[in-house]
Structure formats: structure tokens, C-alpha cells
Design a protein around this motif. Structure first.
Motif, short mmCIF file in Angstrom:
data_model
loop_
_atom_site.label_atom_id
_atom_site.label_comp_id
_atom_site.label_asym_id
_atom_site.label_seq_id
_atom_site.Cartn_x
_atom_site.Cartn_y
_atom_site.Cartn_z
N THR A 28 0.84 -1.20 0.00
CA THR A 28 0.00 0.00 0.00
C THR A 28 0.87 1.23 0.00
O THR A 28 1.83 1.33 0.77
N THR A 82 -3.59 0.50 -3.09
CA THR A 82 -3.23 -0.85 -2.69
C THR A 82 -3.20 -1.77 -3.91
O THR A 82 -4.06 -1.67 -4.79
N LYS A 98 -8.87 -8.78 -7.13
CA LYS A 98 -10.27 -8.36 -6.94
C LYS A 98 -10.84 -8.96 -5.65
O LYS A 98 -11.55 -8.28 -4.91
N GLU A 154 -9.25 -9.83 -2.93
CA GLU A 154 -8.67 -9.14 -1.77
C GLU A 154 -9.27 -7.74 -1.62
O GLU A 154 -9.51 -7.27 -0.50
N PHE A 155 -9.55 -7.09 -2.73
CA PHE A 155 -10.13 -5.75 -2.69
C PHE A 155 -11.56 -5.78 -2.15
O PHE A 155 -12.00 -4.85 -1.47
N GLU A 156 -12.29 -6.84 -2.46
CA GLU A 156 -13.65 -6.98 -1.95
C GLU A 156 -13.66 -7.05 -0.43
O GLU A 156 -14.55 -6.50 0.23
N HIS A 207 -12.95 -3.51 0.84
CA HIS A 207 -14.15 -2.68 0.65
C HIS A 207 -15.18 -2.97 1.74
O HIS A 207 -15.72 -2.04 2.36
N MET A 266 -11.75 0.37 -7.70
CA MET A 266 -10.78 -0.48 -8.37
C MET A 266 -10.36 0.25 -9.63
O MET A 266 -11.13 0.37 -10.58
N SER A 313 -5.27 -2.87 -8.83
CA SER A 313 -5.08 -1.72 -7.94
C SER A 313 -6.42 -1.21 -7.41
O SER A 313 -7.42 -1.17 -8.11
N LEU A 314 -6.39 -0.81 -6.13
CA LEU A 314 -7.56 -0.26 -5.45
C LEU A 314 -7.17 1.08 -4.84
O LEU A 314 -6.13 1.20 -4.19
#
Length: 271
Positions: free
Chosen positions: A108, A156, A160, A162-164, A167, A183, A188-189
């Protein structure tokens, strides 16, 4: 001089819009943009990049923006290099965001108004900026929590799935819509102020210049650019914009130079 161009504003994204995949601008577009500016037209760059990259491109191209909108609308400078607007993440959100984001074990980075803050150096081959504004902070979470008072973006890298998780946990901790969670690529997020968008930044510029929506032309190729499209009937998707992005714009042109030709033609027809 065509005085009617003093009441025209052209706003361009950088990557994939003003610049191609190699970071270059075609000579015809550059010539037309310079003609537009010389005739009194207002030109503004609006990008997700840092302000230092906009200045680099301006110097390289020999074109000066009326305003420089960077970090997807979080930071706006005028042509005198004065910071005229910014939107940082509220400080009372930082502890919760740190706990959620940094606890995932993903790389991050955090941006502020002028720099990108890194937890460790990057591979030189992965440096995408034209001007490297990065600062390596050994203990970035502690630094952000205790010393960084103007964070604009958490970026970060991951998947997808991991981003969920991120979120969901942010919304469970802070509440829904307290910050923007986007996203920006498959890997990347970004988390940033819910007051930030390219559209909101461009709207401020339009008001500062005292222009009507018919006098504004906006160009982009990505989802982050579409927030500019409802501001004017003169919205353009360009270059490699997908069918979805093109559908959200009023027009499609192959490059920015073709948009400038439209402006010249419409201005001539109005005289």
C-alpha cells in the motif's frame, strides 16, 4: 485573434487521451492545441497523476494549462502554481483505514498533496511517473497515523477478491459512502475522499472561469473520466476508449486534435 475562443474550455485527461500508450502526443494534435491556446482558449489537464507529471508534460509540449487538476480531482493548481483547491481524507478516518488496509499484508502506498509515500523502494522498471515524487517511509502506517496530516489517496495492489474484503471492512468500520473505494485497474484499489472526482474538480474550474456548459469540451478514455461527461454536451471519448466508455460520451474522436478541429469549426460557424 479569434476572441470567441476566450470563452472556450478544453479539458483533457493525460494517459490514453492527450498522450498515447508510449506517453507521446501526435504532432498534429500538439499544433492544434497550441493554436487553440494562442487564440485565447482555456486549456486544462485533468489526470490521476501527480501535479509534477502535469508540469513535466507542459514543459515538454510547450503548453501551459489554465489550471492543473491532479490525483483524479483531489488537487488543483492554477497557472501561477498556487494551490487553489484540495480534498484530503478526513483525519478522523485515518486510524480505521490504516487498520483495515495495512492489515491485509498487501503493498500500500499513500499520496499527499505533493508526494507519493512508499513502504519500500519500487523496482525501477515499475516506475510509471514522468517525475518520481516518491519518498520511502520505513514504517508507513505509523507515519500516516501520526505525522501525515494531508493524505489524499491510499493505493493498494492485489486481486479483486482481496479488494472486496477491504471494501467490505471499510464500510463495516466507517459506514457506507464515507470514502470513495475504487478499483482503478485489475490489480489496484484506491481509497480517497468522497468529495473527489474529476467531474467535481472540472465543475469548479468552469465556475471560476464563468463559462456555460456549451462552452466546455472534455476528453477522456477511462471510467474515471466519465464523471466529466455530464458537465457538457461536448463530451468526447478518444483513442482506445472501450465501447462502454464511448457510450457514456456524446462523441468519439481518434485524438484530441480532432476535438480542437470541432471547436474551431463550431466557433467559426457561430461567428
Amino acid at each position: 485573434m479569434n476572441t470567441s475562443l476566450k470563452n472556450k474550455l478544453l479539458v483533457c485527461d493525460l494517459d490514453g487521451t492527450l498522450l498515447d500508450a508510449q506517453g507521446q502526443i501526435d504532432e498534429k494534435s500538439l499544433t492544434l492545441i497550441k493554436e487553440f491556446c494562442s487564440a485565447g482558449g482555456h486549456f486544462v489537464v485533468c489526470t490521476g497523476r501527480m501535479d509534477t507529471d502535469i508540469q513535466f508534460i507542459e514543459e515538454k509540449l510547450g503548453v501551459k494549462s489554465e489550471y492543473r487538476i491532479s490525483q483524479n480531482g483531489a488537487v488543483i493548481y492554477d497557472k501561477k502554481n498556487q494551490l487553489v483547491a484540495s480534498a484530503t481524507i478526513p483525519l478522523d478516518y485515518i486510524k480505521a483505514l490504516n487498520e483495515v488496509i495495512f492489515s491485509q499484508g498487501l503493498r500500500t502506498e499513500v499520496s499527499n498533496l505533493t508526494n507519493r509515500l512508499f513502504p519500500s523502494p519500487r523496482d525501477p522498471e515499475n516506475v510509471a511517473e514522468f517525475v518520481d515524487s516518491s519518498i520511502v517511509i520505513e514504517d508507513l502506517p505509523t507515519f500516516v497515523a501520526e505525522k501525515e496530516k494531508q493524505p489524499t489517496i491510499y493505493l493498494t495492489f492485489g486481486t479483486k477478491k482481496e479488494f472486496e474484503v477491504i471494501h467490505q471492512k471499510i464500510e463495516e468500520t466507517l459506514g457506507k459512502d464515507k470514502v470513495n473505494i475504487v478499483m482503478t485497474s485489475p490489480s489496484s484499489l484506491e481509497v480517497f475522499s468522497n468529495k473527489v472526482s474529476k467531474g467535481a474538480a472540472v465543475q469548479r474550474v468552469i465556475e471560476w472561469l464563468g463559462l456555460g456548459k456549451d462552452q466546455v469540451y472534455v476528453a477522456g478514455d477511462a471510467e474515471s473520466d466519465t464523471s466529466m461527461f455530464p458537465l457538457t454536451p461536448n463530451s468526447y471519448a478518444v483513442q482506445e476508449a472501450t465501447a462502454e466508455i464511448r457510450a457514456k460520451a456524446m462523441f468519439y474522436r481518434s485524438n484530441v486534435g480532432e476535438i480542437v478541429k470541432d471547436i474551431f469549426q463550431q466557433t467559426k460557424g457561430a461567428n
